[in-house]
Design a protein around this motif. Structure first.
Motif, PDB file in Angstrom:
ATOM      1  N   LEU A   1      -3.711   0.146   0.193  1.00 31.49           N
ATOM      2  CA  LEU A   1      -2.944  -0.980  -0.257  1.00 31.49           C
ATOM      3  C   LEU A   1      -1.833  -0.544  -1.346  1.00 31.49           C
ATOM      4  O   LEU A   1      -1.206  -1.362  -2.008  1.00 31.49           O
ATOM      5  N   LYS A   2      -1.593   0.730  -1.337  1.00 29.24           N
ATOM      6  CA  LYS A   2      -0.440   1.322  -2.226  1.00 29.24           C
ATOM      7  C   LYS A   2       0.732   0.893  -1.782  1.00 29.24           C
ATOM      8  O   LYS A   2       1.033   0.904  -0.415  1.00 29.24           O
ATOM      9  N   LEU A   3       1.841   0.699  -2.777  1.00 29.26           N
ATOM     10  CA  LEU A   3       3.150   0.101  -2.022  1.00 29.26           C
ATOM     11  C   LEU A   3       3.743   1.447  -1.453  1.00 29.26           C
ATOM     12  O   LEU A   3       4.100   2.356  -2.420  1.00 29.26           O
ATOM     13  N   LEU A   4       4.648   1.416  -0.469  1.00 31.27           N
ATOM     14  CA  LEU A   4       5.133   2.564   0.045  1.00 31.27           C
ATOM     15  C   LEU A   4       6.522   2.230   0.101  1.00 31.27           C
ATOM     16  O   LEU A   4       7.420   3.316   0.089  1.00 31.27           O
ATOM     17  N   GLY A   5       7.085   0.977   0.278  1.00 36.11           N
ATOM     18  CA  GLY A   5       8.439   0.755   0.202  1.00 36.11           C
ATOM     19  C   GLY A   5       8.615  -0.683  -0.251  1.00 36.11           C
ATOM     20  O   GLY A   5       7.936  -1.464  -0.068  1.00 36.11           O
ATOM     21  N   ALA A   6       9.989  -0.980  -0.642  1.00 34.43           N
ATOM     22  CA  ALA A   6      10.414  -2.101  -0.998  1.00 34.43           C
ATOM     23  C   ALA A   6      11.707  -2.359  -0.544  1.00 34.43           C
ATOM     24  O   ALA A   6      12.523  -1.438  -0.919  1.00 34.43           O
ATOM     25  N   HIS A   7      12.294  -3.474  -0.107  1.00 35.00           N
ATOM     26  CA  HIS A   7      13.619  -3.467   0.694  1.00 35.00           C
ATOM     27  C   HIS A   7      13.927  -5.147   0.442  1.00 35.00           C
ATOM     28  O   HIS A   7      13.231  -5.892   0.763  1.00 35.00           O
ATOM     29  N   ILE A   8      15.010  -5.056  -0.341  1.00 33.84           N
ATOM     30  CA  ILE A   8      15.623  -6.622  -0.705  1.00 33.84           C
ATOM     31  C   ILE A   8      17.030  -6.826  -0.328  1.00 33.84           C
ATOM     32  O   ILE A   8      17.726  -6.056  -0.447  1.00 33.84           O
TER      33      ILE A   8
ATOM     34  N   THR B   1      -0.382  -0.694  -6.383  1.00 34.99           N
ATOM     35  CA  THR B   1      -0.910  -1.467  -5.248  1.00 34.99           C
ATOM     36  C   THR B   1      -0.582  -2.716  -4.961  1.00 34.99           C
ATOM     37  O   THR B   1      -0.064  -3.233  -6.176  1.00 34.99           O
ATOM     38  N   ILE B   2      -0.580  -3.614  -3.938  1.00 36.03           N
ATOM     39  CA  ILE B   2      -0.215  -4.836  -3.689  1.00 36.03           C
ATOM     40  C   ILE B   2      -1.238  -5.631  -4.887  1.00 36.03           C
ATOM     41  O   ILE B   2      -0.746  -6.573  -5.469  1.00 36.03           O
ATOM     42  N   GLU B   3      -2.377  -5.415  -4.874  1.00 37.67           N
ATOM     43  CA  GLU B   3      -3.000  -6.218  -6.022  1.00 37.67           C
ATOM     44  C   GLU B   3      -2.697  -6.151  -7.274  1.00 37.67           C
ATOM     45  O   GLU B   3      -2.628  -6.757  -8.216  1.00 37.67           O
ATOM     46  N   ASP B   4      -1.961  -4.562  -7.707  1.00 38.21           N
ATOM     47  CA  ASP B   4      -1.512  -4.754  -8.918  1.00 38.21           C
ATOM     48  C   ASP B   4      -0.280  -5.417  -9.243  1.00 38.21           C
ATOM     49  O   ASP B   4      -0.021  -6.082 -10.282  1.00 38.21           O
ATOM     50  N   LEU B   5       0.423  -5.652  -8.059  1.00 41.10           N
ATOM     51  CA  LEU B   5       1.911  -6.465  -8.215  1.00 41.10           C
ATOM     52  C   LEU B   5       1.160  -7.834  -8.184  1.00 41.10           C
ATOM     53  O   LEU B   5       1.736  -8.872  -9.089  1.00 41.10           O
ATOM     54  N   ARG B   6       0.124  -8.317  -7.470  1.00 41.00           N
ATOM     55  CA  ARG B   6      -0.438  -9.879  -7.557  1.00 41.00           C
ATOM     56  C   ARG B   6      -0.675  -9.992  -9.066  1.00 41.00           C
ATOM     57  O   ARG B   6      -0.857 -11.207  -9.617  1.00 41.00           O
TER      58      ARG B   6
END
Length: 546
Positions: A481-488, A509-514
């Motif tokens: 669940l680690k974030l690999l990329g973000a595009h905005i 991870t996604i959970e860290d962001l949540r």
């Protein structure tokens, strides 16, 4: 003592960090910092202890050691007595100045060679002038097209000559403060003229031969012109000459599909020019995720810019005061006529005048200088950094590489370039920002991925702004669940992307962001909402209910 950073796989918690630290302590390491999120450990070793000993200790602790790099060394290497300078740097942009300052910190005798204007692309003809004019264009566009009922705003005709004069004043001021003034501040020498290698250790500048213990090539890049029949016979604009126009054209055709074409095309549209974007590729930003391309295309078309994709160029010609671009689109012939024609089809490295063959420096198929992970060329005494290597074309990447080149060439370190988490921003409106891997890139690297796509109309900040064309897309490893990329694509995407850069760089991870609090009614909240969107329908959440 030397300070190292080493990649460590297999750590999953704070306890793992302690196990790695204990293993390193047993071999005499000091100042140890292990991080399971970053998958690395930093530490200092006595000179008599080899790095392979540290790798073995980590492996025996049931973790997997990877690449290691030297971060600091208290033993600056002996470069020898030959050479007029310790470090000769060709070019004077971001990479060059960063390297010069770092080399001076190592105690080196340094000179910079510049054939033109000090400061390189960014401050003179790139980032600074284009972004200040882009801001002017945004204000003009909003004055004529604000989205709020009851507000009656308007804009009169644009005085482009006055805007350009103000832009030039800003450029001159920043060039003096951030470049020219630093020459005396740090005490390195500026040599004017064209540099050409005579042999592996000698260059010639205006008839003067100079030698050095180490060299850095940081000559940057310039606009690349495509081979379109008739183009060499007409007057066309590049990103450099466009920004010095004194009169606003009524119509502008732009050949190109990258960030330069998009930024400058929208700039002149916002100032009042009728703009047509023309490109060979089937979609804009072809290297980005399709959702990003679609959002950008929708935004610029809504604003009134014509976009023509998937073209084949037949010829270009001048007719009276107009330029005509003859195209083939889906087998049909089309002619685009405009007062001005901008060529924005990428950039090429500035290597032609350097006589690199004499220096035994290998170049690639596009003329770029080939370097290894330490920025060393095929000649062990010559390094290269920045746009001339055709890596990510950002001034902050050039500056980062310049420091590394100086540390390795002069400081005796073994620092590797790490470009896994490089943020990129296109300053259109809405802006485009990206970091890390796209979905396609992640799959190509062997990841099983999860993606989240959040339309901008699900972000409260966009709703209150009444500007809802855009998207957030996150790419994550489905296992860790680690974030690999973000595009905005959104207003202020460039401000938001730094948070995503830290998340990608440090393995959040996604959970860290949540689980992180995001301030309500900011565009950055879109990152958290996009993280929630992996397994929730955010349209069914109340405000702030993340």
């Amino acid at each position: 003592m030397k300070k190292y950073r080493i990649k460590v796989q297999g750590m999953t918690c704070n306890g793992c960090e302690e196990h790695v630290a204990t293993a390193l302590e047993h071999i005499g390491a000091a100042n140890i910092e292990a991080s399971f999120r970053r998958e690395e450990a930093t530490f200092e070793l006595p000179d008599e202890v080899e790095i392979d000993t540290a790798k073995k200790a980590i492996n025996e602790a049931k973790y997997q050691s990877g690449d290691a790099e030297v971060l600091e060394s208290h033993n600056v290497p002996n470069l020898g007595d030959e050479g007029d300078y310790d470090f000769l740097i060709i070019g004077s942009g971001g990479a060059a100045f960063s390297a010069a300052i770092q080399a001076v910190e190592h105690g080196a005798k340094v000179a910079i060679i510049e054939r033109g204007t000090v400061g390189g692309t960014c401050v003179n003809i790139g980032c600074v002038p284009s972004k200040t004019l882009l801001r002017a264009g945004e204000i003009n566009h909003l004055a004529k097209n604000n989205p709020f009922l009851g507000l009656h705003t308007s804009a009169s005709a644009v005085d482009l000559a006055q805007l350009v004069e103000q832009k030039n004043e800003l450029v001159a001021e920043m060039r003096e403060q951030k470049y020219e003034h630093l020459i005396g501040e740090y005490g390195f020498e500026l040599i004017r003229g064209e540099a050409k290698f005579v042999d592996e250790k000698t260059i010639e500048v205006s008839g003067r031969k100079l030698t050095a213990k180490r060299f850095l090539i940081a000559t940057g890049a310039s606009p690349s012109i495509p081979d379109i029949p008739g183009l060499t016979d007409i007057d066309y604009l590049t990103s450099t000459s466009l920004l010095d126009l004194k009169q606003l054209p009524k119509t502008l055709a732009v050949i190109g599909s990258g960030y330069i074409a998009m930024e400058l095309g929208q700039l002149f549209h916002n100032l009042g020019t009728e703009v047509t974007l023309i490109q060979r590729s089937p979609r804009v930003f072809k290297e980005y995720d399709p959702e990003i391309s679609e959002a950008v295309t929708k935004a610029v078309i809504e604003q009134g810019i014509q976009v023509i994709t998937g073209v084949t160029y037949e010829r270009v010609e001048a007719t009276g005061n107009f330029k005509q671009v003859h195209l083939s689109v889906n087998g049909e012939t089309k002619v685009i006529e405009a007062e001005q024609l901008l060529i924005a089809t990428g950039r090429k490295p500035n290597t032609e005048a350097l006589n690199l063959r004499a220096a035994n420096v290998i170049i690639g198929s596009k003329g770029e200088i080939v370097v290894d992970d330490f920025l060393k060329t095929s000649n062990p005494g010559i390094y290269a950094a920045g746009d001339v290597t055709m890596g990510p074309q950002f001034v902050y990447v050039a500056a980062y590489e310049g420091r590394i080149a100086a540390d390795n060439a002069i400081g005796g370190l073994e620092r590797k370039v790490n470009l896994e988490a490089v943020p990129g921003v296109t300053f259109t409106s809405p802006s485009v920002a990206t970091v890390g891997l796209t979905e396609e890139q992640a799959k190509a690297k062997g990841y099983e991925v999860k993606t989240s796509v959040l339309p901008l109309d699900a972000v409260p900040r966009a709703l209150v702004n009444r500007e809802t064309t855009g998207v957030f897309k996150l790419v994550a490893d489905s296992k860790s669940l680690k974030l690999l990329g973000a595009h905005i694509v959104a207003e202020n995407a460039g401000e938001v992307i730094y948070a995503a850069t830290l998340a990608v760089k440090f393995g959040l991870t996604i959970e860290d962001l949540r689980d992180s609090l995001a301030p309500y009614l900011t565009m950055a909240e879109g990152l958290k909402l996009a993280a929630l969107t992996f397994d929730k329908d955010v349209s069914k959440l109340s405000c702030c209910a993340g």
